[in-house]
Motif scaffolding. Structure first.
Motif, mmCIF file in Angstrom:
data_model
loop_
_atom_site.group_PDB
_atom_site.id
_atom_site.type_symbol
_atom_site.label_atom_id
_atom_site.label_comp_id
_atom_site.label_asym_id
_atom_site.label_seq_id
_atom_site.Cartn_x
_atom_site.Cartn_y
_atom_site.Cartn_z
ATOM 1 N N ASN A 158 0.822 -1.200 0.000
ATOM 2 C CA ASN A 158 0.000 0.000 0.000
ATOM 3 C C ASN A 158 0.862 1.259 0.000
ATOM 4 O OD1 ASN A 158 -1.572 2.111 2.015
ATOM 5 N ND2 ASN A 158 -2.924 1.113 0.555
ATOM 6 N N TRP A 194 -6.143 3.328 -2.372
ATOM 7 C CA TRP A 194 -7.537 3.669 -2.663
ATOM 8 C C TRP A 194 -7.939 4.910 -1.880
ATOM 9 C CZ3 TRP A 194 -12.337 1.642 0.138
ATOM 10 C CH2 TRP A 194 -12.105 1.556 1.502
ATOM 11 N N GLY A 228 -5.323 -5.409 -4.529
ATOM 12 C CA GLY A 228 -5.506 -4.275 -3.650
ATOM 13 C C GLY A 228 -6.900 -4.189 -3.072
ATOM 14 N N ALA A 263 -0.652 -1.350 -9.239
ATOM 15 C CA ALA A 263 -1.768 -2.289 -9.231
ATOM 16 C C ALA A 263 -3.093 -1.527 -9.162
ATOM 17 C CB ALA A 263 -1.607 -3.279 -8.080
ATOM 18 N N ASP A 264 -3.980 -1.910 -8.267
ATOM 19 C CA ASP A 264 -5.311 -1.323 -8.233
ATOM 20 C C ASP A 264 -5.307 0.012 -7.481
ATOM 21 O OD1 ASP A 264 -8.207 -1.609 -8.747
ATOM 22 O OD2 ASP A 264 -8.338 -1.619 -6.570
ATOM 23 N N PHE A 265 -5.704 1.079 -8.151
ATOM 24 C CA PHE A 265 -5.893 2.377 -7.525
ATOM 25 C C PHE A 265 -7.383 2.692 -7.625
ATOM 26 C CE2 PHE A 265 -1.430 2.388 -7.799
ATOM 27 C CZ PHE A 265 -0.933 3.386 -6.974
ATOM 28 N N THR A 325 -9.534 -9.196 -5.976
ATOM 29 C CA THR A 325 -8.091 -9.036 -5.824
ATOM 30 C C THR A 325 -7.395 -10.381 -5.909
ATOM 31 O OG1 THR A 325 -6.310 -8.255 -4.377
ATOM 32 C CG2 THR A 325 -8.301 -9.068 -3.290
ATOM 33 N N GLU A 375 -0.220 -0.197 -4.572
ATOM 34 C CA GLU A 375 -1.654 0.011 -4.749
ATOM 35 C C GLU A 375 -2.142 0.974 -3.676
ATOM 36 O OE1 GLU A 375 -4.429 -1.064 -2.681
ATOM 37 O OE2 GLU A 375 -3.078 -1.751 -1.096
#
Length: 321
Positions: free
Chosen positions: A192, A218, A282, A247-249, A287, A216
């Motif tokens: 993170n 959020w 993430g 990765a996932d944002f 995920t 990643e």
């Protein structure tokens, strides 16, 4: 950097201890199912025995119990010979408060599968760097394991049970964008963004040189992403990395002048290594799981992340079958 240590693969019938080293899981509304019970039922359906550690449901302000309680559960889970795996209930905040008190010798003597993400970043990275233990950046009990997609559950169980054929391409369901083409090889590290930035300048700042770094986050804004990327850059976390996978944002508050891929591309344009964005790891609804410390190959041109070795080991009796 210590030589990576593969924990033993989990088998049906193994016991998974549930700990809450960070934030407390909110109490469910009236007539709503308890997230602990939902998560436990899912693990039991997969063939595991669930052991809820004594303080896992505690609450102290914004934490899942006092520091002493959370630390005791973590140490006890590693020391317990009847426990084969450890799954964090959720993230939130609190793991950094435990780092100075972690008994790394005790953990290193009892290597086990440890699973979590988000705030658990600081635990996974600190334990990996001081004991070599490969950790699993994956879904947690009361968050996206209990309420997430079957995809998240299946990919976690596949890796921790050693069911992924090596080499193994980690499946991705996000739209992918190549920022810097090329192929990188190295051990995986990261997690993170907020936690990576918070660890900068501390004794637990991650050592990223020679690694494929994944990041990643959020619920951030462009300026907070910018600030944290600058912090990582000035702290040297991008120095000598082999490649960077963004990765996932998810749920980022974007600016009308620039789409998120273009913004992240600009933030990382100083790098001269393979870089790509868009990988389902993430805080998103689905995920995959990434094993920190595992040797991997990242094809940034195609957006393919491949494990080159198993993240878990097998008892000799199983290998001889």
């Amino acid at each position: 950097m210590m030589q990576p240590v593969q924990p033993k693969a989990l088998q049906p019938g193994d016991t998974i201890a549930i700990i809450s080293p960070a934030g407390a899981t909110p109490c469910p509304p009236t007539n709503q199912p308890d997230a602990f019970a939902q998560g436990a039922a899912l693990l039991e359906a997969a063939g595991f025995v669930v052991k809820l550690m004594p303080h896992a449901k505690n609450k102290h302000l914004y934490l899942a119990g006092t520091d002493a309680e959370r630390l005791a559960d973590l140490h006890a889970a590693f020391e317990d010979p009847t426990v084969q795996g450890i799954l964090c209930a959720r993230g939130g905040y609190g793991c950094m408060r435990l780092l100075d008190s972690l008994d790394f010798e005790k953990i290193g003597q009892n290597p086990k599968v440890l699973i979590g993400f988000s705030d658990i970043t600081s635990l996974l990275l600190s334990i990996y760097e001081r004991t070599g233990l490969v950790g699993f950046y994956g879904p947690m009990l009361t968050s996206n394991l209990a309420h997430g997609e079957p995809y998240s559950q299946a990919e976690l169980f596949r890796l921790v049970q050693g069911q992924a054929p090596i080499p193994f391409n980690i499946p991705n369901r996000d739209a992918y964008h190549c920022f810097q083409p090329g192929i990188a090889e190295g051990r995986l590290t990261g997690g993170n963004l907020s936690l990576l930035a918070a660890l900068c300048g501390t004794p637990f700042q991650p050592k990223t040189a020679g690694h494929i770094l994944f990041i990643e986050d959020w619920h951030e804004k462009y300026y907070t992403l910018d600030r944290q990327f600058q912090q990582l850059k000035m702290a040297g976390l991008f120095d000598q990395i082999q490649g960077l996978l963004l990765a996932d944002f998810s749920e980022i508050e974007t600016e009308p002048e620039q789409e998120l891929p273009a913004f992240l591309n600009a933030l990382t344009s100083f790098l001269k290594v393979p870089v790509g964005f868009g990988f389902s790891v993430g805080h998103g609804e689905q995920t995959a799981t990434l094993p920190i410390g595992c040797q991997a190959r990242f094809d940034a041109t195609q957006g393919i992340l491949t494990l080159l070795e198993s993240p878990v080991s097998f008892p000799k009796e199983l290998l001889s079958v």
